[in-house]
Design an enzyme around this catalytic site. Structure first.
Site, short mmCIF file in Angstrom:
data_model
loop_
_atom_site.label_atom_id
_atom_site.label_comp_id
_atom_site.label_asym_id
_atom_site.label_seq_id
_atom_site.Cartn_x
_atom_site.Cartn_y
_atom_site.Cartn_z
N GLY A 196 8.66 14.09 1.97
CA GLY A 196 7.79 15.07 2.59
C GLY A 196 6.38 14.50 2.64
O GLY A 196 6.19 13.29 2.80
N TYR A 197 5.39 15.35 2.49
CA TYR A 197 3.99 14.90 2.54
C TYR A 197 3.59 14.34 1.17
O TYR A 197 3.57 15.06 0.18
CB TYR A 197 3.08 16.04 3.00
CG TYR A 197 3.15 16.25 4.50
CD1 TYR A 197 4.29 16.80 5.09
CD2 TYR A 197 2.12 15.84 5.34
CE1 TYR A 197 4.38 16.95 6.46
CE2 TYR A 197 2.19 15.99 6.71
CZ TYR A 197 3.33 16.54 7.28
OH TYR A 197 3.42 16.69 8.64
N GLN A 210 7.62 17.53 14.26
CA GLN A 210 6.25 17.90 13.89
C GLN A 210 5.38 17.84 15.13
O GLN A 210 5.42 16.85 15.87
CB GLN A 210 5.72 16.92 12.82
CG GLN A 210 4.23 16.99 12.55
CD GLN A 210 3.77 18.32 11.97
OE1 GLN A 210 4.45 18.93 11.14
NE2 GLN A 210 2.64 18.82 12.43
N GLY A 258 5.82 1.62 7.93
CA GLY A 258 5.74 2.66 8.95
C GLY A 258 4.31 2.98 9.32
O GLY A 258 3.39 2.79 8.52
N THR A 308 1.75 5.80 11.93
CA THR A 308 1.66 6.99 12.79
C THR A 308 0.68 6.69 13.92
O THR A 308 -0.29 5.94 13.74
CB THR A 308 1.13 8.22 12.02
OG1 THR A 308 -0.09 7.86 11.39
CG2 THR A 308 2.11 8.72 10.99
N TYR A 330 6.79 9.45 16.20
CA TYR A 330 7.12 9.24 14.79
C TYR A 330 8.42 9.95 14.41
O TYR A 330 9.30 9.37 13.76
CB TYR A 330 5.95 9.77 13.95
CG TYR A 330 6.06 9.55 12.46
CD1 TYR A 330 5.62 8.36 11.89
CD2 TYR A 330 6.57 10.54 11.63
CE1 TYR A 330 5.69 8.18 10.52
CE2 TYR A 330 6.64 10.35 10.25
CZ TYR A 330 6.19 9.16 9.70
OH TYR A 330 6.27 8.99 8.33
N ARG A 355 0.86 -1.21 0.00
CA ARG A 355 0.00 0.00 0.00
C ARG A 355 0.88 1.24 0.00
O ARG A 355 2.06 1.19 0.37
CB ARG A 355 -0.89 0.02 1.25
CG ARG A 355 -1.90 -1.09 1.28
CD ARG A 355 -2.95 -0.88 2.36
NE ARG A 355 -2.41 -0.93 3.69
CZ ARG A 355 -2.74 -0.08 4.66
NH1 ARG A 355 -3.61 0.90 4.44
NH2 ARG A 355 -2.20 -0.20 5.85
N GLY A 356 0.30 2.36 -0.39
CA GLY A 356 0.97 3.65 -0.26
C GLY A 356 2.28 3.73 -1.01
O GLY A 356 2.42 3.22 -2.14
N ILE A 357 3.27 4.35 -0.40
CA ILE A 357 4.58 4.51 -1.03
C ILE A 357 5.17 3.13 -1.34
O ILE A 357 5.76 2.91 -2.40
CB ILE A 357 5.52 5.33 -0.12
CG1 ILE A 357 5.05 6.79 -0.02
CG2 ILE A 357 6.96 5.28 -0.63
CD1 ILE A 357 5.85 7.65 0.97
#
Ligand code: CAA
Length: 240
Positions: free
Chosen positions: A178-179, A141, A84, A86, A147, A12-14
């Site tokens: 980044g985001y 952040q 990863g 969060t 995180y 999933r995702g990146i």
């Protein structure tokens, strides 16, 4: 012969974009995932990439999972430590469990996976390890002390392992996205995310393929002189 790559959190995702990019570039790819069976199955059906479920935060589970991958797909030449999570919240509200879960999944996982592949890489005289950090590990952040600590820890881990691997043909690098437009980032409250996007000079979230391109670059046989480096890919949000 094709090189073998393992992408943790690779369905999933990146991670999904990385798995697909590596496959398209000719690697034999194995994608690890932690919990979402339905997404992993759909990914497998879409891409033909085999999926392996184990908890990257658990040393013994990683050892067994990677032994299985090496038996079924091949000795791992390229390890992409991408998994990863969060568990955001201001420190005063953060439970020890939410702290530990993030450290285990984001940081200890990289030790666990590297530990399981490093002897093989050393014996074969070749290896590529790419650790997925974050701009928030560089800058911090609000709400992410867990995180950010895990992602900042990856820089020290990367540079130390890079020194250990250098004489054996093993490079170890970090990417600090980044985001990026993923479910993880979309989970940030809308008004908070809008403010974050205003701070990105290119004016948009990154695409998962923006990150996958960098992994391909670092994984290449020709990238042997790049080690211990951090590649920031953040639309200009934080410049070195
Ligand atoms: N800066 C300063 N103050 C802030 C703030 C900020 N960014 N955000 C909230 N506050 C203030 C609030 O106004 C509030 O003040 P008062 O007590 O005076 O009212 C106080 O801090 C506490 O706020 P909350 O009760 O809302 O705090 P919370 O513990 O519920 O946490 C949060 C809020 C979940 C952290 C929320 O702000 C948030 O989601 N922020 C975004 C975090 C973020 O960017 N996460 C990235 C996820 S994607 C990712 O991690 C991928 C990657 O690598 C980039």
């Amino acid at each position: 012969m094709a090189r073998t790559a393992l992408v943790t959190g690779g369905t999933r995702g990146i991670g999904e974009a990385i798995s697909i990019a590596l496959k398209e570039a000719g690697y034999d790819v194995a994608a690890n995932y932690g919990g979402n069976d339905a997404a992993a199955q759909a990914f497998n059906e879409r891409t033909g990439i085999p999926v392996y479920k184990f908890n990257v935060g658990d040393f013994e589970a990683v050892k067994a999972g990677i032994a299985k991958i090496e038996a079924e797909v091949g000795p791992i030449d390229v390890l992409v430590n991408n998994a990863g999570i969060t568990r955001d919240g201001a420190l005063s509200k953060m439970t020890p469990e939410r702290w530990q879960e993030v450290i285990d999944t984001n940081l200890t996982s990289c030790f666990n996976c590297a530990h399981a592949v490093i002897d093989g890489m050393r014996a074969r005289g070749f290896g590529r390890i790419v650790n997925m950090s974050s701009v928030n590990g560089q800058a911090g952040q609000f709400g992410q002390s867990n995180y950010a600590a895990s992602k900042a820890g990856l820089f020290g881990f990367t540079k130390s392992l890079a020194q250990e691997g250098a004489a054996k043909g093993i490079t170890v690098n970090a990417i600090a996205p980044g985001y990026v437009d993923t479910e993880m980032v979309r989970a940030v409250p809308e008004e908070v995310l809008a403010k974050i996007i205003k701070r990105i000079p290119v004016g948009r979230l990154g695409n998962t393929t923006d990150i996958a391109r960098a992994v391909l670059f670092l994984a290449d046989d020709a990238a042997g002189f790049i080690t211990g480096a951090t590649l920031s890919i953040n639309g200009g949000m934080r410049m070195e």
